[in-house]
Each structure stands twice: as structure tokens, then as C-alpha cells.
Design a protein around this motif. Structure first.
Motif, PDB file in Angstrom:
ATOM      1  N   HIS A 273       0.816  -1.218   0.000  1.00 57.73           N
ATOM      2  CA  HIS A 273       0.000   0.000   0.000  1.00 57.73           C
ATOM      3  C   HIS A 273       0.849   1.268   0.000  1.00 57.73           C
ATOM      4  N   GLN A 274       2.167   1.116   0.212  1.00 56.52           N
ATOM      5  CA  GLN A 274       3.041   2.288   0.188  1.00 56.52           C
ATOM      6  C   GLN A 274       3.657   2.506  -1.190  1.00 56.52           C
ATOM      7  N   LEU A 275       3.232   1.704  -2.173  1.00 56.87           N
ATOM      8  CA  LEU A 275       3.814   1.814  -3.508  1.00 56.87           C
ATOM      9  C   LEU A 275       2.795   2.367  -4.490  1.00 56.87           C
ATOM     10  N   SER A 276       3.310   2.944  -5.593  1.00 56.92           N
ATOM     11  CA  SER A 276       2.404   3.380  -6.655  1.00 56.92           C
ATOM     12  C   SER A 276       2.035   2.182  -7.523  1.00 56.92           C
ATOM     13  N   GLY A 277       1.058   2.379  -8.398  1.00 57.32           N
ATOM     14  CA  GLY A 277       0.609   1.291  -9.274  1.00 57.32           C
ATOM     15  C   GLY A 277       1.739   0.724 -10.108  1.00 57.32           C
ATOM     16  N   GLY A 278       2.558   1.602 -10.664  1.00 56.85           N
ATOM     17  CA  GLY A 278       3.659   1.150 -11.514  1.00 56.85           C
ATOM     18  C   GLY A 278       4.688   0.364 -10.726  1.00 56.85           C
TER      19      GLY A 278
ATOM     20  N   ALA B  35      -4.616  -2.022 -15.374  1.00 59.97           N
ATOM     21  CA  ALA B  35      -4.982  -1.155 -14.261  1.00 59.97           C
ATOM     22  C   ALA B  35      -4.058   0.048 -14.151  1.00 59.97           C
ATOM     23  N   LEU B  36      -3.182   0.244 -15.141  1.00 60.19           N
ATOM     24  CA  LEU B  36      -2.177   1.311 -15.019  1.00 60.19           C
ATOM     25  C   LEU B  36      -2.515   2.496 -15.921  1.00 60.19           C
ATOM     26  N   ASP B  37      -2.008   3.661 -15.540  1.00 60.77           N
ATOM     27  CA  ASP B  37      -2.133   4.846 -16.388  1.00 60.77           C
ATOM     28  C   ASP B  37      -1.302   4.659 -17.644  1.00 60.77           C
ATOM     29  N   VAL B  38      -1.655   5.379 -18.697  1.00 58.37           N
ATOM     30  CA  VAL B  38      -0.952   5.161 -19.970  1.00 58.37           C
ATOM     31  C   VAL B  38       0.542   5.423 -19.867  1.00 58.37           C
ATOM     32  N   SER B  39       0.950   6.473 -19.143  1.00 61.75           N
ATOM     33  CA  SER B  39       2.391   6.758 -19.097  1.00 61.75           C
ATOM     34  C   SER B  39       3.128   5.653 -18.338  1.00 61.75           C
ATOM     35  N   VAL B  40       2.481   5.089 -17.308  1.00 59.43           N
ATOM     36  CA  VAL B  40       3.099   3.984 -16.579  1.00 59.43           C
ATOM     37  C   VAL B  40       3.082   2.729 -17.450  1.00 59.43           C
ATOM     38  N   GLN B  41       1.971   2.545 -18.161  1.00 56.79           N
ATOM     39  CA  GLN B  41       1.862   1.404 -19.062  1.00 56.79           C
ATOM     40  C   GLN B  41       3.008   1.430 -20.066  1.00 56.79           C
ATOM     41  N   ALA B  42       3.328   2.625 -20.600  1.00 54.19           N
ATOM     42  CA  ALA B  42       4.395   2.750 -21.588  1.00 54.19           C
ATOM     43  C   ALA B  42       5.708   2.241 -21.010  1.00 54.19           C
ATOM     44  N   VAL B  43       5.995   2.627 -19.772  1.00 55.70           N
ATOM     45  CA  VAL B  43       7.249   2.223 -19.148  1.00 55.70           C
ATOM     46  C   VAL B  43       7.266   0.719 -18.893  1.00 55.70           C
ATOM     47  N   VAL B  44       6.148   0.196 -18.386  1.00 52.91           N
ATOM     48  CA  VAL B  44       6.097  -1.231 -18.052  1.00 52.91           C
ATOM     49  C   VAL B  44       6.216  -2.088 -19.317  1.00 52.91           C
TER      50      VAL B  44
END
Lengths: 337, 561
Positions: free
Chosen positions: B451-456, B482-491
């Protein structure tokens, strides 16, 4: 509907069989010798043996069990040695007294606890919420015999509002012919208002004692359940559609919040029914709890077994009713039925 | 554009009082909605786009309040309006459609009754004609057999159908302003298109205005006149949709646009401009078949109809044939290859991947992994098989798939301790640190809880756990859904990089064809348990053979670029 009802009923049979076996074994391993107890302290060993043989206690455990089950099938729960009556008669006499007391106490508890819990959730952090917390804490932390005695002291001794805590009816009142066994209902059925009043007066204080105890779990669950439903998305939708607060709280939130409350009610009822022994003692209530305790002290097996069995059956029936109620409230349960 | 806008939000600041003090969720936001226009508010999670709309409707949580700014609806001041005044406006003048339609409806009330509640509240009907009007509303949102559906409960309806009911609720009292908060998140692309077309048709036909809140730039572009881009509680750009896509001004808008998967780009194009290009690798070798699935079938028993009294005594009715979730499919995944499994919900793609993962048993067919028939090993016994550590999985929801009581390092250590022959100590710590570095997880996060981490970050933990045992095959079940597009891009870039360095094979399950195309060599399109099309990613996306594939592709909203 009927077939799902029967199917649900059938699932209770294994647990009832289990209850029969366990209570039978438990009463046998309890310390104390029934024959010696009833023969009296001055009896000779021969006299004790004679009583033992008469009671069938000299047979092996399996034989005794077969005897017991054979009796059960024909509706014979054995005879109580303390009262000399067939156990089934004693239970039929006394169960309504306990049930009336418990149900009435539960009704009072619901009538107070559910609105209190709803208010506490709607006005979270307000004085109602704090009151709710105090009531709940007090309710669980005070033992029943203490609240019972306190109420008797205040309402009978100090104020003189309540009648003497001596059973279900005033000594001078005539009990109605038993129809349901519930005095309040029986007197109403025959229109005997005087006896009704007397029964109600006798019932009020012990029922209030039980209600104080039952308040806590019901208030807390109602509050918690309302809080979680009030923050759910469909309540937000209802608010965003401009529905009135009453409609949102009652029709949308409360009906959904009722499901856990009902489950709790079932549990509260069953433990009240078993645990009101103390209240029955304090108020000289001729109920099934005090009966079972006396029998247990006397190592009188048959009433104890009968009591446990009656409780188990009531528990099963109650849970069945709750399941049915669940189905009425929640259409999702109905499908799986 | 008319002179007086329908809704004007000026310098809006919304504060939430939390345990850590007052947090400004929205700061100095300005949004204007002219009459008859559709305005999109676009941003990633935490951008304050939903909070803005809740402030307009005045349905903020108890802890939230409007600290500064004005909200004016026609000439009414909404910040100062009393609660009864607001209640009268909600539903009648402005209404809202929510994300997750199934949760937005009262689960134990007939949908028809819920419509009636709104109609009666705003005196749009009386007791005599309310039912007729409710059924009329169901007709307007194009629900087939409305008389029957009037009596349905939300759980008896599909997600798309529930969203239509929510739309009917919102439009019941002919409001002037409709706020749609992520109305199609969680719906299939074809359903999304149907729902959005319906909303926009109804809004245009009635001359209403609407605010469309979404994280999907493509969706906003396809349906809105004007787009407001929000980041961290502030508006970074406001422009007409066409302009914003052709000449985005704000750096954040450009970043969002780059991160949105679209045709004709590579994985690296998703990342911000300044990211250095990856060192070109030799084209990876696709080897022999690693996984061969032959004629895979999964059947589920249908729910028996409720027994009737007649059924008890009379003749037993013919049992229905079982439902085939997976209907005899065959495919292969070669060594070093990524294969995408695409389809809409209920098409059997997740069932297939769960069977291949050996978590449930198939009803028929063979699954050959490296020449061994793993389908023959019961799912329950597979945990003990030496092959277990060679097939691993990254799950859909990064939050739900992590034990909330395990720290990051404990979560990554789990497979190592169970199957990797590690017993703890420095060797385990080094291995965890190595894995964390590989997935780009800062080492100081290792002692944190999920719970202390972000989605990415949580997604990275899930990936590190899956690759901990050097598996040959990793099953990715919508790892970025379940991730935002910018996080999705990185993942997505991380997954590609890991595959190249470790030489794994991927079975990538997704509903998003564009994402699949970026990562996968081959694509399998599934529908109703069967494979409708299979081919290289380019073939399937650029020259689809099956009608269904074409339908899927055309349903994806495109930014006008």
C-alpha cells in the motif's frame, strides 16, 4: 421455493445427528454418579446398584445410546429424575417462557439499536455517534446479572414501578389457557387485558436486562454496515440523481445494510436464548435455562440432553428463517437457492 | 458559442482534510462548458478530474470541501446553494454517469424501480404513468425487451446493459448537463463504442451539454468538442480537440499523447521524447516450439434450472449440454517468442491462460510444454512439479495480486524460497536486489508494503516475482490494464527489455489490440472460446481477415492524427 426450503432443511440433519451423539457422550463423561446422587448420601451400595440398573446405567455405552435414540425416534426424551416429569413435557412447559423473554428482549434491542446505529452512521462523529459508542460499550461490559440486579434495585426497590421479580405472572393473576405458550399472545387472544398487563409488567425488566446486553452487537453492526453502504457507489448515484435523504438512507442504504444485521440478529438470538440462564435465575423466571442448569448440577442426564437438543433444533430453525429472509431481501441469494 | 456558458468553473480549489493535514486535490481549475458542447477532461489517476466533477455536483466526501473559487450553473451559484436547492438540481438540471455501472446501481432493487425513484422525485411522473415512462426510458437507451428488463436486477444484466440503465437514470429528467465519469472503463471496446455512440447521440439530439471525464485521449478526441488536460490537480491545457492533437502545447499533453498506444509506432515511441533510444539488438531468434496446445477444451456445467414440483415426480428434463468456455483451440508458442491472446470479456482468453498456467484443469486436449504433456498433471499436483518454476505469471491487478502483509523483498523472495533452493541470508538478499534492479525498482523500496507503492511500482514487483526463477514461459494477464498510460508505456518497455535479455517467451493476454501489437510477434484473436484469426501482429492489425477482428479494430477510438 418449497423444494429449496426442504433441501435447506435436509442439510441440517447431519448437524442434528452430531448434536445427539456429542451431548450423549458429554453427559456420560461428566463427573458425578447419577445413581449415587439419587440414592442419597445414606444409601447402601446395593441400593445404588439397584437404582443404577433401574435407570439402565449399568449397560454398556453403545447399548445406552441405542436405548436413547430409540426413545428419541418415538418422541421420548426420557424422564427427569428431579421433577419426575417426562422431559418433553418440562420443555414444552418451560421453553415458551424462555422464548417469550428472549424474543421480547430482542425486539426491544432491535427497536433501539437499529435506529441508533443508522443515526450514528448518518451523523458520523456527532453526539449520536458517541452515545452509540457509550451504549454499546456499557452494554457488553456490564454482566447480565449485574444489570438485572441494578434494574430490580432501581425500578422495584427504589421507584416501585416494577412488580416483584418473581416469575412470569403476578401471584394473584390467573394464567390463561396455553395456546401458544406466550403469555402476551395468549392473553390477547382471549382478550384478558388484566392478565396481559400483569404479564407485560413482569416481562419488562428482565427483557430490558437482556436488551441492554443485546444492544451492543446490533448497534455496532448496523453502524458499520450502514457506513460501508453509505460510501458505496450506488448511494452516490442515488444522491447524484437528487433523491431525498430519506429515500437514499432507507430504501437504498438501509435495505442493503440489513443483510449483515440480520446475520448478527440470528447469532444474538441464539446466544441470548442459551445465555439467559442468569436472567432467569435473578427474576425467578420458569424458563428452560434454569431448568437445564439445575439438571446439570444433579447429574440428571435426560433434561440436559433434551435441553441441548431443543437448542440445536431452535438454532437450525432460526438459521433457516434467516436464510429465507435473506432470500426475500437479496434477489442474488434467491437464484442460488 | 453562446454568450453565457451553461457551466463555468472558476479558480476552483478543493481541499481534503486527511490525517496528514489538508491536501489540495484540485487547485485553481477553470473549466467552461458552453451550451450544446461536449467537453472532455483528460488526465491520469490523481489528476483531480473526478474531484472537479464531484465539486460541481456537490457530492464530495465528508472530508472534502470547496476552499476557493466559484461554480456557476447558468446564473446559479452552486458553491453557495443550500443542500435542498442542490438536491433539486441534481438529476433534473445536471446528472452524472459513473464508472463501473454494476456498482453504480442498487444491487437489490429492480432497475425499473430505480428509474421510477428518480422520475417520482423530480415530479416527472405520477403513480399512474410512472411505469410506462420508466419503460419508455429503457427503450430510449436501446434496451431490447424493455418490459421484461424493467423487472431485472443489476446482477442479471451485462456490464454494457447496466451502463445503459445508468444512462437512462441520468437522462430520466431531461437535464441540461451530463457529467460522464469514465463511463466506459471496464467495458469491452465494442461495448464502449456502442455506449459512447448512444450517449453522444442522446446528448446531441436533446441539445444538452456534457463533460466527459476520461484517461483515454483517444476517446476524448473522438467524442469531444473541447479538451481540458489535467495533471496533479491543475489544468495544464485547454483547447479544441483538433488543435490539441495536432499541436499540443503543454509538455504533459505531449507525454500523454506519446504514451497512448496507436498504430504505426514502436514500443520506444511510447516513452517521453528525451529517453535515449535502446541499443539496437540483433533480431531475436525464434526457436523451436516451447508450448504446444492441441485441441484444448474447457467445459463448465450449466446451472441447473430450479427444480419444480412437476420436475420432482415427472420425467427428468434433458440435461443441457455443458458450456464450453474454451472450444477446442490449438496454438503454439515458440522459444523466445511473444504471442498475444486477444478478445473481449468472456471469449475464453483468461480461461486458456489459467489452464496453460496449470491452475485449473482442462476438460480435454493436450498441453505440451518442452515436449512433456503438462495437461496430464492435475492442477493441484503441478505445484510440486519441477516444471512449475519454468512457467510463471504476471497478474492483472498489481494491487490484488500482492500479499498486503508482505514487504516487497518478501514478495519477491517467495518463489525463491519455495522453489529456487534459497534459504535466506546474503545470497537471497543479493538475488532480490539483482531482480529489483532488473525491473527498475529502487532498492530503498524493498522494505515497503504494497500500500506504500504506486501502481507502476507494484507492477514491477509482480514482474520481479514472476521472473525470479528464470522461467521459460511467462503468462502476462493484462499486466497493464490497471495502469495509467504513461506507466503502461514504461512497463511495456520493461517487459520487452526483460524478454530480450533473459530470452523468455510471453503469452500476453489482453483486450487491447494496440498494446498487443507493440509487444507481440504473433496475435491470436479469440471469440466465444474459439480462435477466429491468427497471424503475425502486422497481418492481423493491418490486413485482418476475419470480420470480427475488423470490428474490434474499428471500435478502438483513434486520436485524429
Amino acid at each position: 421455493m418449497l423444494s429449496s426450503f426442504l433441501r435447506r432443511l435436509a442439510t441440517a440433519i447431519p448437524s442434528l445427528i452430531g448434536v445427539i451423539i456429542v451431548t450423549f457422550l458429554l453427559t456420560r463423561v461428566l463427573p458425578g454418579d447419577t445413581a449415587a446422587y439419587f440414592a442419597g448420601p445414606a444409601a447402601t451400595p446395593e441400593a445404588i446398584e439397584e437404582i443404577r440398573a433401574k435407570l439402565g446405567l449399568d449397560k454398556s455405552l453403545p447399548e445406552q445410546f441405542v436405548d436413547y435414540v430409540t426413545g428419541l425416534v418415538s418422541g421420548d426424551l426420557g424422564t427427569s429424575l428431579t421433577t419426575g416429569q417426562p422431559v418433553i413435557n418440562d420443555i414444552v412447559d418451560r421453553l415458551p417462557a424462555s422464548a417469550e423473554l428472549t424474543l421480547f428482549g430482542l425486539v426491544i434491542a432491535i427497536a433501539v439499536a437499529v435506529p441508533l446505529g443508522i443515526l450514528a452512521a448518518v451523523r458520523q462523529g456527532s453526539w449520536v455517534d458517541h452515545l452509540c459508542r457509550i451504549v454499546a460499550t456499557a452494554g457488553v461490559s456490564l454482566p447480565v446479572f449485574f444489570t438485572g440486579l441494578l434494574l430490580v434495585y432501581v425500578f422495584y426497590y427504589l421507584l416501585g414501578w416494577a412488580p416483584a421479580p418473581l416469575g412470569r405472572l403476578d401471584v394473584f393473576a390467573f394464567p390463561p389457557d396455553p395456546i401458544t405458550g406466550f403469555l402476551l399472545i395468549d392473553t390477547l387472544l382471549v382478550g384478558d387485558w388484566e392478565t396481559f398487563g400483569s404479564a407485560l409488567a413482569q416481562l419488562a425488566v428482565p427483557a430490558a436486562t437482556l436488551a441492554i446486553f443485546a444492544l451492543a452487537p446490533i448497534t455496532r453492526i448496523t453502524r458499520a454496515s450502514m457506513l460501508s453502504v453509505l460510501s458505496s457507489e450506488f448511494v452516490r448515484t442515488a444522491r447524484a440523481s437528487g433523491l431525498s435523504p430519506l429515500k437514499v438512507i432507507v430504501t437504498y442504504a438501509f435495505r442493503n445494510a440489513m443483510l449483515p444485521v440480520i446475520t448478527t440478529l440470528g447469532m444474538v438470538f441464539s446466544f441470548l436464548l442459551g445465555a439467559n440462564v442468569l436472567v432467569e435465575k435473578v427474576f425467578a423466571w420458569p424458563g428452560i435455562g434454569s431448568y437445564a442448569v439445575e439438571a446439570l448440577i444433579a447429574s440428571d442426564y435426560a433434561p440436559v440432553q433434551g435441553f441441548v437438543l431443543a437448542m440445536a433444533i431452535m438454532y437450525v430453525v432460526l438459521n433457516l428463517l434467516i436464510d429465507l429472509l435473506y432470500g426475500v431481501i437479496d434477489p442474488r441469494v434467491r437464484i442460488e437457492g | 458559442m453562446s454568450a453565457v456558458p451553461l457551466l463555468e468553473v472558476k479558480d476552483l480549489t478543493v481541499e481534503f482534510s486527511t490525517r496528514r493535514g489538508i491536501v489540495q486535490a484540485v487547485e485553481d481549475v477553470n473549466v467552461t462548458v458552453p451550451k450544446g458542447e461536449i467537453v472532455g477532461i483528460v488526465g491520469e489517476s490523481g489528476s483531480g478530474k473526478s474531484v472537479t466533477s464531484y465539486a460541481v455536483m456537490r457530492i464530495l466526501d465528508r472530508v472534502g470541501r470547496v476552499a476557493r473559487g466559484t461554480i456557476t450553473y447558468t446564473s446559479l451559484d452552486l458553491v453557495g446553494a443550500s443542500e435542498p436547492e442542490m438536491r433539486d438540481l441534481r438529476g433534473r438540471e445536471m446528472s452524472m454517469i459513473f464508472q463501473n455501472p454494476r456498482l453504480a446501481l442498487n444491487p437489490i432493487r429492480k432497475v425499473g424501480k430505480q428509474l421510477e425513484d428518480v422520475l417520482l422525485q423530480h415530479a416527472q411522473a405520477d403513480a399512474r404513468d410512472v411505469k410506462r415512462k420508466a419503460i419508455g426510458l429503457l427503450e430510449q437507451v436501446r434496451i431490447a425487451r424493455p418490459e421484461e428488463r424493467y423487472h431485472a436486477y443489476p446482477f442479471e444484466l451485462s456490464g454494457g446493459m447496466c451502463q445503459r440503465i445508468v444512462i437512462a437514470l441520468a437522462l430520466a429528467c431531461k437535464p441540461q448537463l451530463l457529467i460522464a465519469d469514465e463511463p466506459t472503463t471496464g467495458l469491452d471496446v465494442t461495448t464502449q463504442k456502442a455506449v459512447m455512440d448512444l450517449v453522444v447521440d442522446l446528448v446531441r439530439a436533446r441539445g444538452m451539454s456534457a463533460i466527459l471525464i476520461t484517461h483515454d485521449l483517444g476517446l476524448a478526441a473522438a467524442y469531444c468538442d473541447k479538451v481540458v488536460v489535467m495533471e496533479k490537480g491543475r489544468v495544464v491545457e485547454t483547447a479544441a480537440s483538433i488543435d490539441i492533437f495536432q499541436a499540443p502545447q503543454a509538455a504533459y499533453t505531449r507525454k500523454l499523447m506519446r504514451a497512448t498506444p496507436r498504430p504505426g509506432i514502436t514500443l520506444h515511441d511510447l516513452l517521453p521524447e528525451e529517453t535515449p533510444a535502446p541499443t539496437p539488438k540483433a533480431p531475436h531468434q525464434v526457436g523451436e516450439p516451447l508450448l504446444t496446445v492441441e485441441n484444448l477444451v474447457k467445459e463448465y456445467k450449466r446451472q441447473a434450472p430450479p427444480p419444480t414440483l412437476k420436475g420432482l415426480f415427472g420425467k427428468k428434463p434433458e440435461p443441457q449440454p455443458p458450456f464450453r468456455a474454451v472450444d477446442g483451440i490449438s496454438f503454439t508458442v515458440n522459444k523466445g517468442e511473444s504471442v498475444g491472446l486477444v478478445g473481449e470479456s468472456g471469449c475464453g482468453k483468461s480461461t486458456t491462460s489459467t489452464i496453460v498456467m496449470r491452475l485449473i484443469d482442462p476438460s480435454g486436449g493436450r498441453i505440451l510444454f518442452d515436449g512433456q504433456d503438462i495437461g496430464a498433471v492435475p492442477a493441484r499436483a503441478f505445484a510440486l512439479s519441477p516444471l512449475r518454476k519454468r512457467i510463471q505469471m504476471v497478474f492483472q491487478d498489481p494491487t490484488e495480486s500482492l500479499n498486503p502483509r508482505y514487504t516487497v523483498s518478501r514478495a519477491i523472495a517467495d518463489p525463491l524460497l519455495r522453489m529456487g533452493g534459497f534459504t535466506g541470508g546474503a545470497r537471497l538478499r543479493d538475488k532480490i536486489a539483482e531482480l529489483a534492479t532488473m525491473v527498475g525498482l529502487p532498492l530503498e523500496l524493498l522494505d515497503r508494503f504494497p500500500h506504500q507503492l504506486s501502481g507502476g511500482q507494484k507492477a514491477r514487483v509482480g514482474i520481479a516475482r514472476a521472473i525470479a526463477l528464470n522461467p521459460d514461459l511467462v503468462i502476462l494477464d493484462e499486466p497493464t490494464a490497471a495502469l495509467d498510460v504513461s506507466v503502461q508505456a514504461v512497463v511495456l518497455n520493461l517487459l520487452q527489455h526483460l524478454k530480450e535479455t533473459l530470452g523468455m517467451s510471453y503469452l500476453f493476454v489482453s483486450h487491447d489490440l494496440h498494446v498487443v501489437r507493440l509487444l507481440c510477434d504473433r496475435v491470436i484473436v479469440m471469440r466465444q472460446g474459439a480462435i477466429v484469426e491468427e497471424g503475425t501482429a502486422e497481418q492481423v492489425l493491418e490486413a485482418p481477415k476475419a470480420d470480427y477482428t475488423r470490428e474490434l479494430i474499428s471500435a478502438i477510438p483513434h486520436p485524429p492524427v
